[in-house]
Design a protein around this motif. Structure first.
Motif, PDB file in Angstrom:
ATOM      1  N   LYS A  52       0.687  -0.984  -0.012  1.00 62.38           N
ATOM      2  CA  LYS A  52      -0.093  -0.015  -0.081  1.00 62.38           C
ATOM      3  C   LYS A  52       0.917   1.052  -0.081  1.00 62.38           C
ATOM      4  CE  LYS A  52      -3.831  -2.266   0.399  1.00 62.38           C
ATOM      5  NZ  LYS A  52      -4.847  -2.386  -0.960  1.00 62.38           N
ATOM      6  N   ILE A  53       0.446   2.333  -0.521  1.00 60.05           N
ATOM      7  CA  ILE A  53       1.380   3.410  -0.634  1.00 60.05           C
ATOM      8  C   ILE A  53       0.055   4.607  -0.444  1.00 60.05           C
ATOM      9  CG2 ILE A  53       0.755   3.908  -3.382  1.00 60.05           C
ATOM     10  CD1 ILE A  53       4.095   4.096  -1.658  1.00 60.05           C
ATOM     11  N   ASP A  54       0.649   5.724   0.064  1.00 55.26           N
ATOM     12  CA  ASP A  54      -0.125   6.628   0.531  1.00 55.26           C
ATOM     13  C   ASP A  54      -0.710   7.604  -0.771  1.00 55.26           C
ATOM     14  OD1 ASP A  54      -1.590   8.832   1.540  1.00 55.26           O
ATOM     15  OD2 ASP A  54       0.162   9.738   2.915  1.00 55.26           O
ATOM     16  N   THR A  55      -2.031   7.678  -1.069  1.00 55.27           N
ATOM     17  CA  THR A  55      -2.220   8.248  -2.510  1.00 55.27           C
ATOM     18  C   THR A  55      -2.535   9.587  -2.195  1.00 55.27           C
ATOM     19  OG1 THR A  55      -4.503   7.513  -2.056  1.00 55.27           O
ATOM     20  CG2 THR A  55      -3.190   5.935  -3.274  1.00 55.27           C
ATOM     21  N   ALA A  56      -2.363  10.046  -0.986  1.00 55.03           N
ATOM     22  CA  ALA A  56      -2.588  11.534  -0.743  1.00 55.03           C
ATOM     23  C   ALA A  56      -1.150  12.356  -1.076  1.00 55.03           C
ATOM     24  CB  ALA A  56      -3.027  11.887   0.883  1.00 55.03           C
ATOM     25  N   LEU A  57      -0.267  11.765  -1.013  1.00 51.24           N
ATOM     26  CA  LEU A  57       0.998  12.221  -1.384  1.00 51.24           C
ATOM     27  C   LEU A  57       0.969  13.032  -2.883  1.00 51.24           C
ATOM     28  CD1 LEU A  57       3.551   9.286  -0.331  1.00 51.24           C
ATOM     29  CD2 LEU A  57       2.962  11.617   1.014  1.00 51.24           C
ATOM     30  N   PHE A  65       0.377   5.606  -8.870  1.00 49.78           N
ATOM     31  CA  PHE A  65       0.431   4.937  -7.478  1.00 49.78           C
ATOM     32  C   PHE A  65       0.633   3.519  -7.358  1.00 49.78           C
ATOM     33  CE2 PHE A  65      -1.821   9.162  -6.628  1.00 49.78           C
ATOM     34  CZ  PHE A  65      -0.901   9.669  -5.410  1.00 49.78           C
ATOM     35  N   ALA A  89       3.972   1.850  -5.703  1.00 48.75           N
ATOM     36  CA  ALA A  89       3.999   0.908  -4.531  1.00 48.75           C
ATOM     37  C   ALA A  89       4.977  -0.084  -4.929  1.00 48.75           C
ATOM     38  CB  ALA A  89       2.576   0.319  -4.531  1.00 48.75           C
ATOM     39  N   LYS A 116       8.582   1.243  -4.365  1.00 46.30           N
ATOM     40  CA  LYS A 116       8.789   1.311  -2.910  1.00 46.30           C
ATOM     41  C   LYS A 116       9.452  -0.020  -2.288  1.00 46.30           C
ATOM     42  CE  LYS A 116       8.778   3.001   1.396  1.00 46.30           C
ATOM     43  NZ  LYS A 116       9.182   1.798   2.152  1.00 46.30           N
ATOM     44  N   THR A 131      12.029   6.395   0.318  1.00 47.70           N
ATOM     45  CA  THR A 131      10.944   6.898   1.032  1.00 47.70           C
ATOM     46  C   THR A 131       9.436   6.579   0.053  1.00 47.70           C
ATOM     47  OG1 THR A 131      10.984   9.005   0.418  1.00 47.70           O
ATOM     48  CG2 THR A 131      12.287   8.298   2.520  1.00 47.70           C
ATOM     49  N   ALA A 132       8.370   6.681   0.848  1.00 44.59           N
ATOM     50  CA  ALA A 132       7.179   6.736  -0.020  1.00 44.59           C
ATOM     51  C   ALA A 132       7.043   7.812  -0.926  1.00 44.59           C
ATOM     52  CB  ALA A 132       5.823   6.529   0.950  1.00 44.59           C
ATOM     53  N   GLN A 133       7.553   8.981  -0.370  1.00 49.08           N
ATOM     54  CA  GLN A 133       7.553  10.159  -1.214  1.00 49.08           C
ATOM     55  C   GLN A 133       8.243  10.010  -2.363  1.00 49.08           C
ATOM     56  OE1 GLN A 133       5.522  13.371  -0.800  1.00 49.08           O
ATOM     57  NE2 GLN A 133       6.130  13.349  -3.012  1.00 49.08           N
TER      58      GLN A 133
END
Length: 269
Positions: free
Chosen positions: A155-160, A214, A218, A221, A233-235
């Motif tokens: 999972k990856i933060d899609t709000a980034l 995204f 993922a 990452k 990093t995720a970013q």
């Protein structure tokens, strides 16, 4: 109840009920020594060869320079690299991109048409049966109706918020050594690639999951650079994915029919 409503209820039931009450299990990977003798074993071995050497084995179905295991790492046995372990017990499955319940054969052909930028293989042909035999053997230690930990991608933060300029710099520093300064990959001298191209005519088309920012982030990452997963990093993963997914690549006209029931993701091409 109308036929349409019944179909929707059935799709939801198939997609959720099998896994709703069952916690994911550790992903068991069988040893090659357990491949049986005889025709079934021959099919399993043939399936593995097709999936690891796809371009040479099925040149009429693969339109680019990729093999299936460029994304499904280590023969489809790596967690969070879209492993094939357990898949035969998960399908048929509802796919929102298709807007319907699809078979594993349909999912395989999705990849041939999108990730491989090619043509589907025969549903009832020897090649498809070999691929399914290999996936079934990989799934032999997973109870039917049980998901495996590590299925799909991390999972990856899609709000980034993506920064493709930073991604371009990260690509040059961390990715270009394997995938080429222009995303062209590294040829193997046999008509294929030792390292896959990330854009251009020999890469996946815009309809592939990996062409989504995204989704690609993922995968990056957890798995990239190869052998150095989880060092970005995720970013950083989102930034580099924002850079390479937007580079030129083959089109896929049928993507206009994706998500027919709505819910198109914001990063869909």
């Amino acid at each position: 109840m109308t036929l349409r409503k019944l179909s929707a209820v059935l799709a939801l039931a198939i997609s959720t009920s099998a896994f709703a009450q069952t916690a994911p299990v550790t992903m068991p990977v069988p040893d090659d020594a357990t491949i049986p003798a005889g025709p079934v074993g021959d099919a399993i071995r043939r399936g593995k060869v097709i999936l690891t050497d796809t371009k040479r084995q099925l040149p009429h179905n693969v339109g680019n320079g990729l093999n299936c295991t460029n994304c499904h790492l280590n023969g489809g046995t790596t967690a969070y690299a879209s492993p094939w372990v357990g898949l035969t017990g998960a399908f048929p499955e509802y796919r929102s991109r298709s807007g319907k319940v699809i078979s594993l054969q349909e999912r395989v052909n999705d990849c041939f048409q999108r990730s491989m930028n090619g043509k589907p293989i025969a549903f009832d042909g020897d090649d498809m049966n070999a691929i399914l035999a290999y996936m079934k053997w990989l799934s032999s230690g997973v109870p039917v109706g049980t998901n495996v930990a590590g299925r799909g991608f991390e999972k990856i933060d899609t709000a980034l918020t993506p920064n493709s300029e930073n991604g371009k710099a990260i690509y040059a520093q961390r990715c270009a050594a394997c995938h080429g300064a222009e995303g062209q990959g590294v040829p193997n001298g046999q008509g294929g690639y030792a390292m896959p191209p990330l854009w251009g005519k020999d890469s996946f088309n815009v309809g592939a999951g990996m062409a989504r920012m995204f989704t690609a982030a993922a995968f990056v990452k957890h798995n990239m650079p190869l052998g150095q997963g989880n060092t970005l990093t995720a970013q950083e993963a989102v930034d580099v994915a924002a850079f390479f997914t937007q580079q030129p690549r083959p089109d896929f006209a049928a993507r206009a029919n994706d998500w027919p029931k709505g819910g198109r993701p914001k990063d869909a091409r």
